[in-house]
Motif scaffolding. Structure first.
Motif, PDB file in Angstrom:
ATOM      1  N   SER A  60       0.861  -1.186   0.000  1.00 27.40           N
ATOM      2  CA  SER A  60       0.000   0.000   0.000  1.00 27.40           C
ATOM      3  C   SER A  60       0.896   1.233   0.000  1.00 27.40           C
ATOM      4  O   SER A  60       2.033   1.177  -0.470  1.00 27.40           O
ATOM      5  CB  SER A  60      -0.903  -0.018   1.239  1.00 27.40           C
ATOM      6  N   THR A  61       0.404   2.335   0.549  1.00 29.08           N
ATOM      7  CA  THR A  61       1.235   3.534   0.724  1.00 29.08           C
ATOM      8  C   THR A  61       0.991   4.050   2.137  1.00 29.08           C
ATOM      9  O   THR A  61       0.225   3.459   2.905  1.00 29.08           O
ATOM     10  CB  THR A  61       0.863   4.646  -0.277  1.00 29.08           C
ATOM     11  N   GLY A  62       1.588   5.177   2.456  1.00 29.92           N
ATOM     12  CA  GLY A  62       1.393   5.759   3.782  1.00 29.92           C
ATOM     13  C   GLY A  62      -0.086   5.963   4.091  1.00 29.92           C
ATOM     14  O   GLY A  62      -0.547   5.678   5.206  1.00 29.92           O
ATOM     15  N   THR A  63      -0.844   6.423   3.117  1.00 34.15           N
ATOM     16  CA  THR A  63      -2.271   6.659   3.330  1.00 34.15           C
ATOM     17  C   THR A  63      -2.990   5.366   3.690  1.00 34.15           C
ATOM     18  O   THR A  63      -3.855   5.340   4.570  1.00 34.15           O
ATOM     19  CB  THR A  63      -2.894   7.286   2.059  1.00 34.15           C
ATOM     20  N   GLY A  64      -2.624   4.284   3.015  1.00 34.81           N
ATOM     21  CA  GLY A  64      -3.180   2.983   3.378  1.00 34.81           C
ATOM     22  C   GLY A  64      -2.784   2.605   4.796  1.00 34.81           C
ATOM     23  O   GLY A  64      -3.564   1.980   5.527  1.00 34.81           O
ATOM     24  N   GLY A  65      -1.587   3.002   5.193  1.00 36.10           N
ATOM     25  CA  GLY A  65      -1.132   2.759   6.565  1.00 36.10           C
ATOM     26  C   GLY A  65      -2.025   3.477   7.572  1.00 36.10           C
ATOM     27  O   GLY A  65      -2.352   2.928   8.627  1.00 36.10           O
ATOM     28  N   TRP A  66      -2.442   4.707   7.250  1.00 36.44           N
ATOM     29  CA  TRP A  66      -3.368   5.425   8.137  1.00 36.44           C
ATOM     30  C   TRP A  66      -4.669   4.654   8.258  1.00 36.44           C
ATOM     31  O   TRP A  66      -5.227   4.512   9.334  1.00 36.44           O
ATOM     32  CB  TRP A  66      -3.763   6.783   7.577  1.00 36.44           C
ATOM     33  N   GLU A  67      -5.180   4.218   7.083  1.00 38.78           N
ATOM     34  CA  GLU A  67      -6.469   3.522   7.101  1.00 38.78           C
ATOM     35  C   GLU A  67      -6.364   2.256   7.941  1.00 38.78           C
ATOM     36  O   GLU A  67      -7.273   1.920   8.700  1.00 38.78           O
ATOM     37  CB  GLU A  67      -6.929   3.197   5.672  1.00 38.78           C
ATOM     38  N   HIS A 138       3.971  13.874  12.646  1.00 35.83           N
ATOM     39  CA  HIS A 138       5.289  14.240  13.178  1.00 35.83           C
ATOM     40  C   HIS A 138       5.944  15.320  12.327  1.00 35.83           C
ATOM     41  O   HIS A 138       6.472  16.300  12.851  1.00 35.83           O
ATOM     42  CB  HIS A 138       6.183  12.990  13.239  1.00 35.83           C
ATOM     43  N   ASN A 139       5.897  15.123  11.012  1.00 36.92           N
ATOM     44  CA  ASN A 139       6.512  16.094  10.106  1.00 36.92           C
ATOM     45  C   ASN A 139       5.478  16.484   9.051  1.00 36.92           C
ATOM     46  O   ASN A 139       5.107  15.657   8.224  1.00 36.92           O
ATOM     47  CB  ASN A 139       7.744  15.472   9.448  1.00 36.92           C
ATOM     48  N   GLU A 140       4.983  17.721   9.138  1.00 33.81           N
ATOM     49  CA  GLU A 140       3.979  18.204   8.166  1.00 33.81           C
ATOM     50  C   GLU A 140       4.710  18.528   6.869  1.00 33.81           C
ATOM     51  O   GLU A 140       5.397  19.549   6.762  1.00 33.81           O
ATOM     52  CB  GLU A 140       3.285  19.448   8.719  1.00 33.81           C
ATOM     53  N   THR A 141       4.557  17.651   5.894  1.00 34.37           N
ATOM     54  CA  THR A 141       5.310  17.778   4.645  1.00 34.37           C
ATOM     55  C   THR A 141       4.842  18.967   3.814  1.00 34.37           C
ATOM     56  O   THR A 141       5.563  19.449   2.946  1.00 34.37           O
ATOM     57  CB  THR A 141       5.174  16.466   3.848  1.00 34.37           C
ATOM     58  N   ALA A 142       3.626  19.446   4.066  1.00 34.99           N
ATOM     59  CA  ALA A 142       3.115  20.595   3.313  1.00 34.99           C
ATOM     60  C   ALA A 142       3.774  21.898   3.756  1.00 34.99           C
ATOM     61  O   ALA A 142       3.916  22.824   2.953  1.00 34.99           O
ATOM     62  CB  ALA A 142       1.599  20.697   3.483  1.00 34.99           C
ATOM     63  N   VAL A 167       0.746   8.120  15.179  1.00 40.17           N
ATOM     64  CA  VAL A 167       1.652   9.137  14.636  1.00 40.17           C
ATOM     65  C   VAL A 167       1.978   8.863  13.169  1.00 40.17           C
ATOM     66  O   VAL A 167       2.393   7.760  12.800  1.00 40.17           O
ATOM     67  CB  VAL A 167       2.952   9.207  15.463  1.00 40.17           C
ATOM     68  N   ASP A 168       1.790   9.896  12.354  1.00 42.61           N
ATOM     69  CA  ASP A 168       2.215   9.881  10.960  1.00 42.61           C
ATOM     70  C   ASP A 168       3.694  10.244  10.915  1.00 42.61           C
ATOM     71  O   ASP A 168       4.070  11.389  11.181  1.00 42.61           O
ATOM     72  CB  ASP A 168       1.383  10.908  10.178  1.00 42.61           C
ATOM     73  N   GLY A 169       4.517   9.258  10.610  1.00 44.84           N
ATOM     74  CA  GLY A 169       5.955   9.507  10.472  1.00 44.84           C
ATOM     75  C   GLY A 169       6.393   9.323   9.038  1.00 44.84           C
ATOM     76  O   GLY A 169       7.547   8.991   8.771  1.00 44.84           O
ATOM     77  N   VAL A 170       5.465   9.554   8.091  1.00 42.78           N
ATOM     78  CA  VAL A 170       5.759   9.211   6.694  1.00 42.78           C
ATOM     79  C   VAL A 170       6.976   9.981   6.180  1.00 42.78           C
ATOM     80  O   VAL A 170       7.830   9.407   5.501  1.00 42.78           O
ATOM     81  CB  VAL A 170       4.536   9.446   5.782  1.00 42.78           C
ATOM     82  N   SER A 171       7.078  11.260   6.501  1.00 42.54           N
ATOM     83  CA  SER A 171       8.218  12.029   5.970  1.00 42.54           C
ATOM     84  C   SER A 171       9.282  12.298   7.037  1.00 42.54           C
ATOM     85  O   SER A 171      10.119  13.178   6.870  1.00 42.54           O
ATOM     86  CB  SER A 171       7.735  13.339   5.340  1.00 42.54           C
ATOM     87  N   SER A 172       9.261  11.529   8.127  1.00 36.94           N
ATOM     88  CA  SER A 172      10.316  11.695   9.135  1.00 36.94           C
ATOM     89  C   SER A 172      11.072  10.396   9.404  1.00 36.94           C
ATOM     90  O   SER A 172      12.300  10.407   9.542  1.00 36.94           O
ATOM     91  CB  SER A 172       9.728  12.231  10.447  1.00 36.94           C
ATOM     92  N   SER A 192       7.172   3.402   1.968  1.00 32.78           N
ATOM     93  CA  SER A 192       8.502   2.982   1.515  1.00 32.78           C
ATOM     94  C   SER A 192       9.266   4.091   0.796  1.00 32.78           C
ATOM     95  O   SER A 192      10.494   4.041   0.714  1.00 32.78           O
ATOM     96  CB  SER A 192       8.360   1.777   0.579  1.00 32.78           C
ATOM     97  N   GLN A 193       8.559   5.099   0.272  1.00 39.05           N
ATOM     98  CA  GLN A 193       9.168   5.981  -0.746  1.00 39.05           C
ATOM     99  C   GLN A 193       9.758   7.281  -0.212  1.00 39.05           C
ATOM    100  O   GLN A 193      10.033   8.182  -0.978  1.00 39.05           O
ATOM    101  CB  GLN A 193       8.126   6.295  -1.832  1.00 39.05           C
ATOM    102  N   LYS A 194       9.948   7.377   1.103  1.00 35.18           N
ATOM    103  CA  LYS A 194      10.545   8.619   1.615  1.00 35.18           C
ATOM    104  C   LYS A 194      11.868   8.287   2.297  1.00 35.18           C
ATOM    105  O   LYS A 194      12.851   8.057   1.620  1.00 35.18           O
ATOM    106  CB  LYS A 194       9.531   9.346   2.475  1.00 35.18           C
ATOM    107  N   GLY A 195      11.897   8.215   3.623  1.00 34.69           N
ATOM    108  CA  GLY A 195      13.173   7.957   4.289  1.00 34.69           C
ATOM    109  C   GLY A 195      13.810   6.623   3.920  1.00 34.69           C
ATOM    110  O   GLY A 195      15.025   6.469   4.012  1.00 34.69           O
TER     111      GLY A 195
HETATM  112  C1  LIG Z   1       3.802  11.536   1.766  1.00 38.48           C
HETATM  113  C2  LIG Z   1       3.021  11.693   3.016  1.00 38.48           C
HETATM  114  C3  LIG Z   1       1.823  11.009   3.231  1.00 38.48           C
HETATM  115  C4  LIG Z   1       1.135  10.206   2.157  1.00 38.48           C
HETATM  116  O1  LIG Z   1       1.764   9.051   1.908  1.00 38.48           O
HETATM  117  P1  LIG Z   1       1.408   8.194   0.618  1.00 38.48           P
HETATM  118  O2  LIG Z   1       2.483   7.169   0.655  1.00 38.48           O
HETATM  119  O3  LIG Z   1       1.474   9.116  -0.562  1.00 38.48           O
HETATM  120  O4  LIG Z   1       0.060   7.641   0.813  1.00 38.48           O
HETATM  121  C5  LIG Z   1       1.223  11.127   4.449  1.00 38.48           C
HETATM  122  N1  LIG Z   1       1.727  11.889   5.419  1.00 38.48           N
HETATM  123  C6  LIG Z   1       2.854  12.599   5.242  1.00 38.48           C
HETATM  124  C7  LIG Z   1       3.359  13.454   6.361  1.00 38.48           C
HETATM  125  C8  LIG Z   1       3.536  12.517   4.034  1.00 38.48           C
HETATM  126  O5  LIG Z   1       4.657  13.217   3.847  1.00 38.48           O
END
Ligand SMILES: *Cc1c(COP(=O)(O)O)cnc(C)c1O
Length: 392
Positions: A60-67, A138-142, A167-172, A192-195
Motif C-alpha cells: 500500500s502507501t502511507g495513506t493505506g497505513g493510516w487507514e 510528526h513532520n507536516e510535509t506541506a 503518529v504519521d511519520g511518513v516524511s520523518s 517505503s518511498q521517503k526515508g
Molecule cells: C507523503 C506523506 C503522506 C502520504 O503518503 P502516501 O504514501 O502518498 O500515501 C502522508 N503523510 C505525510 C506526512 C507525508 O509526507
C-alpha cells in the motif's frame, strides 16, 4: 540524463537499493521469503527505536497505513483528537471523518506545529476518557514543520489519559529522529518511498502492544488491512496474500544501509543539508512557511514567494527547462510557496545542485535574487561540516 529529484517523496533511489528491489520470482511460501521478510521487519523496528513494536508491512502507501491504523483500533463514533496545520494533518482528519469517527479538531496556522499545550488542556478536561485516540503528524510535509511527539505523550501522561497515540511519520521516519518506545507511540505509520529510499508500494507500521490489544475490541470494518491476519502470517515468515517480494528485499537492504551509516549520522546529515537549504532561502530573502526555528523540518523546506508571484511557475520551469523536480505548494499554500525535499538519498553536492537550479529559475522569472547567493550560503554551511561534527 537524469537529475536528482527534490520533491519530498518519492525520494531518490540509490542504485544498490534499486538492484535489491529488482528480483526474480520466488516462492513466497518458502524459507527464502522468510529470510527476506524477517530482517526487513527487524530493521524497521530498529529504525523507529523500539524493542517491542510489532512491525507490519502491507502492500500500500502511507495513506493505506493510516487507514489500517484507524480501522484496526477504533470503532464508529469513537472520539479522536487531532490538529489541522497542513495538508497531511488535514487528510488524516478527513479520513477519520469518512470512517464515522467523532473528530475534535484543533485548528492551527499552516506553519505552526501541533499545539501540544492545547492538547494537554483538552485531554485533562476529558475526565470520562471519551477520546479514544490522538493523531499527530510528526513532520507536516506541506509546511516543513516538525511537531513534538514527546510533548503529546507528556500531555497524555499528565492527564492520566489512556487514548492511543497514532503518529504519521511518513516524511520523518528514517531521516529524522523517531523514538517509538521513548515517546510512547502506539502506532507509527510510514511508507517505503521517503526515508527508506524505495519506490512507493509499502505501508509500514510499527505497533505497540496496546495497539495490538485494541484490535480485539475495535469494530470498524477491515479485511485486507487486518492487523491480526498480517501479524499471524508474518510470525510464520509468511504473508496473508501475495507479498511485494522485491520491495521487501529492498526494505531489508535500505534498513541495513541506514543502520550501517548509523541513525544518528543519518539524522545529522539531514540536519546539515537542511541547514544549507535554509541558509539559501535566507540569502534569497524568502521566508520559510515554518514559523518557529525550533520546529524546522530537516526533510523538507516549504519556502514562501513574494505576494503576486506564482510559485508554481518556479516548479514548472525547473521541470520543463532544467529537468529537475521540486515540490509545489499544497492546499492553501498552492502558488504561494514551493518545497525543496531534502530527504533520503541526499548529499551536500546533490543539495547544492538543487539550490543552484531553483536559483536559475528565480532569476529567469524575475525574482530579485542574485545568482549564486543561495549556493554560496549553503556552501558556507557544508564547508564547515567538520567543525559542526566536532562541536556535536
Ligand atoms: C507523503 C506523506 C503522506 C502520504 O503518503 P502516501 O504514501 O502518498 O500515501 C502522508 N503523510 C505525510 C506526512 C507525508 O509526507
Amino acid at each position: 540524463m537524469q537529475n536528482p529529484v527534490f520533491i519530498p517523496g518519492p525520494t531518490n533511489i540509490p542504485e544498490f537499493i534499486r538492484k535489491a528491489v529488482d528480483m526474480p520470482t520466488l516462492d513466497h511460501r518458502s524459507a527464502t521469503f522468510a529470510a527476506i521478510l524477517r530482517p526487513a521487519l527487524e530493521g524497521v523496528r530498529r529504525v523507529v527505536k523500539s524493542d517491542r513494536a510489532e512491525v507490519l508491512v502491507f502492500p500500500s502507501t502511507g495513506t493505506g497505513g493510516w487507514e489500517a491504523a484507524i480501522s484496526n483500533t477504533l470503532s464508529p463514533g469513537d472520539r479522536v483528537l487531532a490538529a489541522r496545520h497542513g495538508l497531511f494533518s488535514h487528510r488524516w482528519i478527513d479520513m477519520c471523518e469518512r470512517h464515522g469517527l467523532d473528530m475534535e479538531v484543533v485548528e492551527a496556522p499552516w506553519g505552526a506545529a501541533l499545539p501540544a499545550s492545547r492538547f494537554a488542556e483538552i485531554l485533562a478536561a476529558d475526565k470520562n476518557h471519551r477520546i479514544k485516540a490522538v493523531i499527530a503528524t510528526h513532520n507536516e510535509t506541506a509546511t516543513g514543520v516538525r511537531s513534538d511527539i514527546a510533548a503529546v505523550r507528556r500531555a497524555l501522561d499528565a492527564a492520566g489519559h489512556p487514548a492511543l497515540l497514532l503518529v504519521d511519520g511518513v516524511s520523518s521516519i528514517g531521516s529524522m529522529d523517531f523514538r517509538m518506545d521513548e515517546w510512547g507511540v502506539d502506532i507509527a505509520v510510514t511508507g517505503s518511498q521517503k526515508g527508506f529510499m524505495l519506490p512507493p508500494g509499502l505501508a509500514i507500521l510499527a505497533l505497540s502492544p496496546r495497539a495490538m490489544a485494541a484490535v480485539k475490541s475495535a469494530t470498524l470494518p477491515r479485511c485486507f488491512f487486518d492487523f491480526r491476519d498480517m501479524a499471524d502470517a508474518q510470525a510464520k515468515g509468511l504473508y496473508p496474500y501475495t507479498p511485494p517480494v522485491g520491495l521487501l528485499n529492498g526494505l531489508h537492504v535500505a534498513c541495513n544501509a541506514l543502520l550501517h551509516e548509523g541513525l544518528e549520522a543519518v539524522f545529522a546529515r539531514h540536519r546539515r543539508i537542511a541547514d544549507g537549504v535554509r541558509a539559501a532561502a535566507s540569502a534569497w530573502g524568502l521566508p520559510l512557511c515554518a514559523d518557529d526555528p525550533a520546529t524546522y523540518s530537516d526533510t523538507v523546506s516549504a519556502i514562501r514567494t513574494p505576494d503576486g508571484f506564482d510559485a508554481n511557475l518556479l516548479v514548472h520551469r525547473a521541470a520543463t527547462v532544467y529537468g529537475t523536480f521540486f515540490g509545489t505548494g499544497l492546499g492553501q499554500l498552492s502558488g504561494r510557496a514551493f518545497r525543496i525535499g531534502h530527504l533520503g538519498s541526499m548529499t551536500d553536492a546533490m543539495a547544492l545542485s538543487g539550490i543552484a537550479t531553483i536559483e536559475m529559475c528565480m532569476a529567469d522569472l524575475g525574482l530579485p535574487i542574485r545568482l549564486g547567493s543561495g549556493v554560496a550560503a549553503a556552501q558556507d554551511v557544508y564547508r564547515h561540516r567538520d567543525a559542526m561534527r566536532a562541536a556535536a
